[in-house]
Design a protein around this motif. Structure first.
Motif, short mmCIF file in Angstrom:
data_model
loop_
_atom_site.label_atom_id
_atom_site.label_comp_id
_atom_site.label_asym_id
_atom_site.label_seq_id
_atom_site.Cartn_x
_atom_site.Cartn_y
_atom_site.Cartn_z
N UNK A 250 11.60 -12.18 -1.78
CA UNK A 250 11.07 -12.64 -0.49
C UNK A 250 12.18 -12.79 0.54
N UNK A 251 13.36 -13.23 0.09
CA UNK A 251 14.50 -13.42 0.99
C UNK A 251 15.64 -12.51 0.58
N UNK B 41 13.53 2.71 0.04
CA UNK B 41 12.89 1.46 -0.37
C UNK B 41 13.46 0.34 0.48
N UNK B 42 12.60 -0.39 1.20
CA UNK B 42 13.11 -1.44 2.08
C UNK B 42 13.20 -2.81 1.40
N UNK B 43 12.76 -2.92 0.14
CA UNK B 43 12.90 -4.16 -0.62
C UNK B 43 13.14 -3.78 -2.08
N UNK B 44 14.34 -3.38 -2.36
CA UNK B 44 14.71 -2.79 -3.64
C UNK B 44 14.44 -3.71 -4.83
N UNK B 45 14.68 -5.02 -4.68
CA UNK B 45 14.57 -5.96 -5.80
C UNK B 45 13.31 -6.82 -5.73
N UNK B 46 12.38 -6.54 -4.83
CA UNK B 46 11.11 -7.25 -4.67
C UNK B 46 11.32 -8.75 -4.46
#
Length: 90
Positions: free
Chosen positions: A58-59, A51-56
């Motif tokens: 933007x930054x 998963x490349x954005x674990x916590x959803x």
């Protein structure tokens, strides 16, 4: 590693050339065991991902690889032309 693969291939080739017995048994499906009127089939599923954005967010995104191990038990029984089954996953 190459030496191990070469040795395994050579051993498999020698077995294939020298085997003179009867037909080798073919797999018949999942191996279960009887429990009363039920046949029980234990198993385990394994999945891996990334998963490349674990916590959803933007930054400040965080990435992570993960592994999911999911054991299960399936029970089935037959009654005439009917088949009943249930699965429990953890």
């Amino acid at each position: 590693m190459r030496h191990c693969v070469a040795a395994l291939l050579a051993a498999g080739s020698a077995f294939a050339q020298t085997y003179t017995g009867g037909p080798i048994a073919q797999p018949t499906g999942a191996a279960g065991f009887p429990v009363g009127p039920l046949n029980v089939f234990p198993g385990i599923d394994l999945a891996q991902g990334y998963d490349d954005n674990l916590f959803w967010t933007k930054n400040n995104t965080k990435s992570s690889a993960f592994t999911v191990v999911s054991p299960y038990v399936r029970a089935e029984t037959k009654s005439g032309a009917n088949k009943f089954d249930a699965t429990l996953r953890l």
